[in-house]
Design an enzyme around this catalytic site. Structure first.
Site, PDB file in Angstrom:
ATOM      1  N   HIS A 228       0.816  -1.224   0.000  1.00 18.78           N
ATOM      2  CA  HIS A 228       0.000   0.000   0.000  1.00 18.78           C
ATOM      3  C   HIS A 228       0.847   1.270   0.000  1.00 18.78           C
ATOM      4  O   HIS A 228       0.526   2.253   0.672  1.00 18.78           O
ATOM      5  CB  HIS A 228      -0.954   0.006   1.196  1.00 18.78           C
ATOM      6  CG  HIS A 228      -2.130  -0.907   1.030  1.00 18.78           C
ATOM      7  ND1 HIS A 228      -3.027  -0.785  -0.006  1.00 18.78           N
ATOM      8  CD2 HIS A 228      -2.528  -1.982   1.760  1.00 18.78           C
ATOM      9  CE1 HIS A 228      -3.946  -1.744   0.098  1.00 18.78           C
ATOM     10  NE2 HIS A 228      -3.663  -2.482   1.144  1.00 18.78           N
ATOM     11  N   ASP A 284       0.498  -4.752   5.625  1.00 20.32           N
ATOM     12  CA  ASP A 284      -0.586  -5.634   5.214  1.00 20.32           C
ATOM     13  C   ASP A 284      -0.662  -5.748   3.697  1.00 20.32           C
ATOM     14  O   ASP A 284      -0.151  -4.900   2.973  1.00 20.32           O
ATOM     15  CB  ASP A 284      -1.931  -5.116   5.741  1.00 20.32           C
ATOM     16  CG  ASP A 284      -2.289  -3.742   5.182  1.00 20.32           C
ATOM     17  OD1 ASP A 284      -1.390  -2.880   5.147  1.00 20.32           O
ATOM     18  OD2 ASP A 284      -3.447  -3.522   4.792  1.00 20.32           O
ATOM     19  N   GLU A 285      -1.290  -6.821   3.235  1.00 18.46           N
ATOM     20  CA  GLU A 285      -1.596  -7.025   1.820  1.00 18.46           C
ATOM     21  C   GLU A 285      -0.397  -6.736   0.902  1.00 18.46           C
ATOM     22  O   GLU A 285      -0.507  -6.002  -0.070  1.00 18.46           O
ATOM     23  CB  GLU A 285      -2.810  -6.173   1.435  1.00 18.46           C
ATOM     24  CG  GLU A 285      -4.066  -6.586   2.188  1.00 18.46           C
ATOM     25  CD  GLU A 285      -5.294  -5.768   1.829  1.00 18.46           C
ATOM     26  OE1 GLU A 285      -5.149  -4.586   1.442  1.00 18.46           O
ATOM     27  OE2 GLU A 285      -6.416  -6.308   1.936  1.00 18.46           O
ATOM     28  N   VAL A 286       0.713  -7.351   1.224  1.00 23.03           N
ATOM     29  CA  VAL A 286       1.916  -7.185   0.396  1.00 23.03           C
ATOM     30  C   VAL A 286       1.797  -8.159  -0.770  1.00 23.03           C
ATOM     31  O   VAL A 286       2.471  -9.188  -0.836  1.00 23.03           O
ATOM     32  CB  VAL A 286       3.196  -7.429   1.227  1.00 23.03           C
ATOM     33  CG1 VAL A 286       4.438  -7.020   0.432  1.00 23.03           C
ATOM     34  CG2 VAL A 286       3.147  -6.638   2.531  1.00 23.03           C
ATOM     35  N   TYR A 287       0.915  -7.827  -1.700  1.00 20.03           N
ATOM     36  CA  TYR A 287       0.544  -8.745  -2.778  1.00 20.03           C
ATOM     37  C   TYR A 287       1.727  -9.151  -3.663  1.00 20.03           C
ATOM     38  O   TYR A 287       1.802 -10.278  -4.138  1.00 20.03           O
ATOM     39  CB  TYR A 287      -0.536  -8.105  -3.657  1.00 20.03           C
ATOM     40  CG  TYR A 287      -1.853  -7.877  -2.979  1.00 20.03           C
ATOM     41  CD1 TYR A 287      -2.486  -8.901  -2.280  1.00 20.03           C
ATOM     42  CD2 TYR A 287      -2.483  -6.633  -3.033  1.00 20.03           C
ATOM     43  CE1 TYR A 287      -3.705  -8.702  -1.655  1.00 20.03           C
ATOM     44  CE2 TYR A 287      -3.716  -6.422  -2.415  1.00 20.03           C
ATOM     45  CZ  TYR A 287      -4.314  -7.462  -1.731  1.00 20.03           C
ATOM     46  OH  TYR A 287      -5.516  -7.251  -1.124  1.00 20.03           O
TER      47      TYR A 287
END
Length: 602
Positions: A228, A284-287
């Site tokens: 993000h 978070d959400e370290v895609y």
């Protein structure tokens, strides 16, 4: 002399093995010993989205899977018994070499079936234990810190509006703020490009902190340092620091310049927040984790890469800001084993987040056991807005209230584990990410926030919570929990309530808008028009719905133009007007032209 038929053990065994092999194959069980095939359907460890995160199999699914495995084992056992009874007969089988290979494969398959069954039994037992704990947990008022999350990436409040919100937050039961500045922070020097044109000033930040201190509201700044990071990586001078160049989401932690950039961001933020006890560094959400060639060349796994990056940032903070403790989002750790998680034990405190209304079976099996073996302190994060749909205008209040009730159960179930739940952050997302449309504006989320804080204060949802929240907000009647097609704009007197009323009028317009547009794909397609299969009744209704929608949208636009300027910046008001109202009115005008022959119903 006739000799009786004797059992020939080797052919019988080989034929039994072949029969088992075929039975298992037809039952749908894969006998390949190639582990890459059996693992092909597994998750790569990433979470998916804010709407559905790290949900594992529930107990019902596990029981069905276990029943299937037990049935397969019983069928195999029954087959062996039947073949032993028939073993006195002569059997003709294939060559010894082929049967020997199939015997080995069938034995491996049979053993794997037993292993899978035992694994399912264990997982189901853990799941049942967890569910029993939640079911028996008696919820009580939450005594820890209660932070209101301010997400500045969409329609950030003017500082004058924010200063008026703080007393309201305190009145509703909040004890602090989790502030995610993003591009609203007044970065200096080489980082000045990160700040938007009308970002807060240093003076604004000082005013905010002074007001919070006066109200005894703690502050935890949040700065994203891994995933993000769109507001940073979208700029040309930082393009080389993307883990995936065109995604502009995840920073390449192993690329030259990444660490220095993050350290400077943290330094500037903490220098303006000298009295804080915590900083939240995201995570978070370290895609796109572990996709850059530099990352793959330096680390052998995603876990090691993630751990190294977080430890490096935490070490920098402890060295230069020794009294500040580090919080991270937990989702990337949820499926890790205890050994991997333990590497972060002395560096960070996890903030476990989940926004669904029922969390009984939401988290991966065994996650809480793993966390409690490693960490002595955790934070949790719920949601009061911005997590119920990526284009929402009003928060689904019942979902958010249920989310807090569910969290109270989990907190109660953790009481005997030796872990302290220090606080809860009630998140209020303004966009799903930096490039997304806005979700609920702050005024639209105030009633949800009041009820969610009320649930934490009371330990449950009841009529008293609703009445108290409604009274604190100056509402003429009790707050409406069901934001549905029958919703009517409410009148309250809290600061920003006129904007809340305008958004309510707008929402009523969207209800009629959806009703009108839904007619077209069902009763006004080209196929129907070409064959004169039109329902005048339906199209007359659609025409009337178009006019009703325009009436509400135009009224909302008129009120919003007057009141939004006191709360939000002009560029954010413009974006909201275009994406929410202007576009819909244009669509309605086009629809009215299509339906002009059916305007009699209006």
């Amino acid at each position: 002399m006739n000799r009786p038929n004797r059992i020939r053990p080797l052919p019988v065994i080989l034929c039994v093995a072949l029969f088992i092999l075929l039975s298992l194959k037809f039952a749908g069980y894969h006998l390949s010993t190639d582990s890459s095939q059996t693992d092909s359907g597994r998750s790569d460890g990433k979470v998916t989205s804010r709407d559905d995160k790290t949900k594992g199999k529930n107990a019902a699914e596990l029981r069905l899977e276990l029943d299937a495995k037990i049935l397969e084992l019983q069928q195999a056992k029954d087959t062996i018994v039947e073949l032993n009874k028939a073993s006195s007969k002569q059997h003709k089988c294939q060559s010894f070499g082929e049967l020997e290979k199939k015997l080995i494969i069938s034995q491996q398959a049979f053993e794997k079936l037993k292993t899978d069954k035992n694994k399912l039994v264990k997982e189901l037992s853990e799941k049942d234990t967890q569910l029993a704990k939640y079911a028996s947990a008696a919820t009580s008022p939450f005594e820890g810190q209660k932070l209101v999350h301010l997400d500045m990436k969409g329609a950030p409040p003017k500082i004058s509006y924010l200063l008026k919100l703080l007393p309201l937050y305190q009145k509703l039961g909040a004890t602090g703020l989790l502030i995610e500045y993003e591009d609203m922070f007044p970065y200096q020097g080489k980082l000045a490009v990160l700040s938007r044109n009308n970002s807060y000033t240093v003076e604004d930040i000082n005013k905010l902190q002074a007001a919070a201190l006066n109200l005894k509201l703690s502050i935890i700044p949040l700065v994203q340092t891994f995933g993000h990071m769109e507001f940073v990586l979208k700029h040309g001078q930082f393009a080389d620091l993307n883990e995936v160049s065109h995604h502009k989401m995840v920073i390449c932690s192993t690329c030259n310049g990444s660490q220095a950039l993050i350290e400077e961001m943290i330094t500037q933020i903490l220098s303006l927040h000298s009295g804080v006890d915590y900083i939240h560094i995201g995570g978070d959400e370290v895609y796109d984790l572990y996709k850059h060639k530099s990352s793959r060349s330096k680390f052998t796994s995603k876990e090691k890469l993630f751990t190294s990056h977080i430890m490096s940032i935490s070490t920098y903070i402890s060295k230069h800001f020794s009294n500040v403790r580090v919080i991270i989002w937990d989702d990337m750790l949820r499926t890790w084993n205890v050994d991997h998680i333990s590497n972060l034990k002395d560096y960070v405190i996890p903030m476990v987040w989940a926004y669904w209304s029922n969390l009984d079976e939401y988290f991966p099996t065994g996650m809480w056991q793993r966390y409690t073996k490693v960490f002595r302190e955790i934070w949790i994060a719920s949601a009061f807005k911005g997590a119920g749909g990526s284009d929402n205008d009003f928060p689904p209040i019942q979902q958010h209230v249920g989310n807090h009730e569910s969290w109270l159960k989990i907190i109660s179930s953790l009481q005997d584990t030796g872990v302290t739940v220090t606080g809860i952050a009630l998140t209020g997302w303004s966009r799903y990410d930096h490039f997304a449309n806005m979700v609920e504006l702050m005024p639209a989320g105030i009633t949800s926030l009041a009820l969610c804080l009320g649930v934490l204060e009371a330990g449950e949802m009841n009529h008293k919570v609703i009445a108290t929240a409604s009274h604190r907000l100056g509402c003429k009647s009790n707050i409406t929990l069901a934001i549905n097609r029958k919703y009517k704009a409410e009148n309250c007197s809290f600061y920003g309530s006129t904007a809340f009323y305008a958004i309510g009028i707008y929402y009523q317009g969207t209800v009629h808008y959806d009703r009108a547009r839904n007619v077209i794909p069902t009763w006004h397609t080209r196929f129907q028009r070409n064959r004169d299969r039109i329902s005048p009744f339906r199209l007359e209704r659609a025409y009337a719905e178009c006019l009703e929608s325009k009436k509400y949208l135009q009224k909302a636009r008129h009120i919003a133009r007057t009141v939004f300027s006191k709360l939000f910046y002009s560029n954010d008001i413009y974006e909201w007007m275009i994406t929410k109202i202007v576009t819909k009115i244009a669509n309605l005008d086009n629809l009215l032209k299509k339906l002009k022959d059916y305007k009699v119903a209006s």
